[in-house]
Design a protein around this motif. Sequence first.
Motif, PDB file in Angstrom:
ATOM      1  N   ARG A   1       0.819  -1.207   0.000  1.00 26.78           N
ATOM      2  CA  ARG A   1       0.000   0.000   0.000  1.00 26.78           C
ATOM      3  C   ARG A   1       0.857   1.263   0.000  1.00 26.78           C
ATOM      4  O   ARG A   1       0.515   2.266  -0.628  1.00 26.78           O
ATOM      5  N   VAL A   2       1.971   1.216   0.710  1.00 25.89           N
ATOM      6  CA  VAL A   2       2.881   2.366   0.728  1.00 25.89           C
ATOM      7  C   VAL A   2       3.488   2.578  -0.654  1.00 25.89           C
ATOM      8  O   VAL A   2       3.591   3.722  -1.131  1.00 25.89           O
ATOM      9  N   ILE A   3       3.880   1.478  -1.318  1.00 24.09           N
ATOM     10  CA  ILE A   3       4.430   1.580  -2.675  1.00 24.09           C
ATOM     11  C   ILE A   3       3.385   2.144  -3.627  1.00 24.09           C
ATOM     12  O   ILE A   3       3.685   3.008  -4.468  1.00 24.09           O
ATOM     13  N   PHE A   4       2.151   1.663  -3.507  1.00 27.52           N
ATOM     14  CA  PHE A   4       1.074   2.149  -4.370  1.00 27.52           C
ATOM     15  C   PHE A   4       0.847   3.643  -4.171  1.00 27.52           C
ATOM     16  O   PHE A   4       0.760   4.414  -5.142  1.00 27.52           O
ATOM     17  N   LEU A   5       0.761   4.052  -2.913  1.00 32.72           N
ATOM     18  CA  LEU A   5       0.541   5.467  -2.625  1.00 32.72           C
ATOM     19  C   LEU A   5       1.695   6.313  -3.142  1.00 32.72           C
ATOM     20  O   LEU A   5       1.468   7.391  -3.726  1.00 32.72           O
ATOM     21  N   SER A   6       2.921   5.847  -2.970  1.00 25.00           N
ATOM     22  CA  SER A   6       4.094   6.584  -3.437  1.00 25.00           C
ATOM     23  C   SER A   6       4.083   6.717  -4.956  1.00 25.00           C
ATOM     24  O   SER A   6       4.369   7.792  -5.504  1.00 25.00           O
ATOM     25  N   ALA A   7       3.739   5.615  -5.641  1.00 21.93           N
ATOM     26  CA  ALA A   7       3.703   5.641  -7.098  1.00 21.93           C
ATOM     27  C   ALA A   7       2.605   6.567  -7.613  1.00 21.93           C
ATOM     28  O   ALA A   7       2.839   7.365  -8.533  1.00 21.93           O
ATOM     29  N   ILE A   8       1.426   6.461  -7.012  1.00 22.94           N
ATOM     30  CA  ILE A   8       0.313   7.317  -7.419  1.00 22.94           C
ATOM     31  C   ILE A   8       0.641   8.785  -7.147  1.00 22.94           C
ATOM     32  O   ILE A   8       0.385   9.662  -7.983  1.00 22.94           O
ATOM     33  N   GLY A   9       1.205   9.046  -5.978  1.00 22.19           N
ATOM     34  CA  GLY A   9       1.567  10.418  -5.637  1.00 22.19           C
ATOM     35  C   GLY A   9       2.616  10.980  -6.571  1.00 22.19           C
ATOM     36  O   GLY A   9       2.531  12.147  -6.985  1.00 22.19           O
ATOM     37  N   GLY A  10       3.610  10.151  -6.932  1.00 20.42           N
ATOM     38  CA  GLY A  10       4.643  10.605  -7.854  1.00 20.42           C
ATOM     39  C   GLY A  10       4.091  10.897  -9.239  1.00 20.42           C
ATOM     40  O   GLY A  10       4.416  11.928  -9.851  1.00 20.42           O
ATOM     41  N   LEU A  11       3.247  10.003  -9.754  1.00 29.57           N
ATOM     42  CA  LEU A  11       2.628  10.222 -11.064  1.00 29.57           C
ATOM     43  C   LEU A  11       1.767  11.478 -11.065  1.00 29.57           C
ATOM     44  O   LEU A  11       1.774  12.255 -12.036  1.00 29.57           O
ATOM     45  N   PHE A  12       1.036  11.677  -9.988  1.00 27.41           N
ATOM     46  CA  PHE A  12       0.180  12.851  -9.892  1.00 27.41           C
ATOM     47  C   PHE A  12       1.009  14.141  -9.860  1.00 27.41           C
ATOM     48  O   PHE A  12       0.660  15.139 -10.505  1.00 27.41           O
ATOM     49  N   ALA A  13       2.102  14.099  -9.118  1.00 27.26           N
ATOM     50  CA  ALA A  13       2.955  15.288  -8.992  1.00 27.26           C
ATOM     51  C   ALA A  13       3.522  15.727 -10.334  1.00 27.26           C
ATOM     52  O   ALA A  13       3.691  16.921 -10.597  1.00 27.26           O
ATOM     53  N   PHE A  14       3.791  14.738 -11.207  1.00 28.51           N
ATOM     54  CA  PHE A  14       4.357  15.051 -12.520  1.00 28.51           C
ATOM     55  C   PHE A  14       3.294  15.128 -13.615  1.00 28.51           C
ATOM     56  O   PHE A  14       3.616  15.227 -14.795  1.00 28.51           O
ATOM     57  N   GLY A  15       2.034  15.068 -13.214  1.00 31.63           N
ATOM     58  CA  GLY A  15       0.946  15.180 -14.173  1.00 31.63           C
ATOM     59  C   GLY A  15       0.826  13.988 -15.107  1.00 31.63           C
ATOM     60  O   GLY A  15       0.353  14.126 -16.234  1.00 31.63           O
ATOM     61  N   LEU A  16       1.232  12.803 -14.643  1.00 33.54           N
ATOM     62  CA  LEU A  16       1.247  11.619 -15.494  1.00 33.54           C
ATOM     63  C   LEU A  16       0.198  10.579 -15.109  1.00 33.54           C
ATOM     64  O   LEU A  16       0.160   9.497 -15.698  1.00 33.54           O
ATOM     65  N   LEU A  17      -0.627  10.887 -14.124  1.00 33.42           N
ATOM     66  CA  LEU A  17      -1.601   9.906 -13.650  1.00 33.42           C
ATOM     67  C   LEU A  17      -2.870   9.953 -14.484  1.00 33.42           C
ATOM     68  O   LEU A  17      -3.667  10.877 -14.386  1.00 33.42           O
ATOM     69  N   ARG A  18      -3.005   8.937 -15.328  1.00 35.51           N
ATOM     70  CA  ARG A  18      -4.212   8.769 -16.130  1.00 35.51           C
ATOM     71  C   ARG A  18      -4.742   7.355 -15.906  1.00 35.51           C
ATOM     72  O   ARG A  18      -4.150   6.590 -15.161  1.00 35.51           O
ATOM     73  N   LEU A  19      -5.835   7.026 -16.555  1.00 39.46           N
ATOM     74  CA  LEU A  19      -6.474   5.733 -16.319  1.00 39.46           C
ATOM     75  C   LEU A  19      -5.539   4.578 -16.668  1.00 39.46           C
ATOM     76  O   LEU A  19      -5.443   3.584 -15.932  1.00 39.46           O
ATOM     77  N   HIS A  20      -4.837   4.693 -17.766  1.00 42.72           N
ATOM     78  CA  HIS A  20      -3.897   3.660 -18.196  1.00 42.72           C
ATOM     79  C   HIS A  20      -2.816   3.435 -17.143  1.00 42.72           C
ATOM     80  O   HIS A  20      -2.504   2.294 -16.777  1.00 42.72           O
ATOM     81  N   GLU A  21      -2.250   4.524 -16.648  1.00 39.49           N
ATOM     82  CA  GLU A  21      -1.195   4.429 -15.642  1.00 39.49           C
ATOM     83  C   GLU A  21      -1.725   3.892 -14.313  1.00 39.49           C
ATOM     84  O   GLU A  21      -1.001   3.190 -13.588  1.00 39.49           O
ATOM     85  N   LEU A  22      -2.955   4.212 -13.994  1.00 42.58           N
ATOM     86  CA  LEU A  22      -3.553   3.709 -12.763  1.00 42.58           C
ATOM     87  C   LEU A  22      -3.677   2.189 -12.804  1.00 42.58           C
ATOM     88  O   LEU A  22      -3.363   1.500 -11.830  1.00 42.58           O
ATOM     89  N   PHE A  23      -4.135   1.665 -13.932  1.00 41.85           N
ATOM     90  CA  PHE A  23      -4.232   0.213 -14.070  1.00 41.85           C
ATOM     91  C   PHE A  23      -2.851  -0.436 -13.970  1.00 41.85           C
ATOM     92  O   PHE A  23      -2.675  -1.430 -13.260  1.00 41.85           O
TER      93      PHE A  23
END
Length: 208
Positions: free
Chosen positions: A160-182
Amino acid sequence: MPVSAHSTPSLKRRYAAKLVANGASLLVSFLTQAIIPRALGPKAYGDFQFLTSFFTQMASFLDMGTSSCFFTKLSQRPQETGMIKFYIIFLMAISLLLVILTVLAHLTGLHVWALPDQEVTYIYMALVFSLLALLTNILAQMGDVFGLTISVEKVRIAQRVIFLSAIGGLFAFGLLRLHELFLTNYIVQVLLGTACILIFLRAGYFSL
């Protein structure tokens, strides 16, 4: 040989591990729910929830309650590898059937009716998501049966910590989209499943 009953952590310690893991899960869920809808937007976030819920319910329907029977029997006879092999084959059959049904729905155009306004790519990605979630959930519950709750919950917290870190990092760089979430979900689920299997092997299970 699997670990003996004498080396199994006490029920109190296992309960404490569950409590800590649930608390971590609640915190991570709160933080991810603050990030993901904002990053995806209402449409994509709604599609993610709809598709994953649909396939999760389909997998649960095809399971037909057999998982409950499996865990009941496994808790009585945790050393019976034949039963584990049989259930693995059953899970593979369920997965194959769900894949076949999805492909047929796509080829016949029924997906337009069953899953309206959904891109085919995301339909298949949600299918993979549900199958991985089913597998990791089964493995985590097997950890409870084997008395390995503490070890399994530790890796679940790490996941869960890895998931949160990855999601937070993608969001910070504006890269979090549906494809990346999956894709992020795939990675953390595979990591969790692999870690659970390694824990079982180290404890003496699955050394067939």
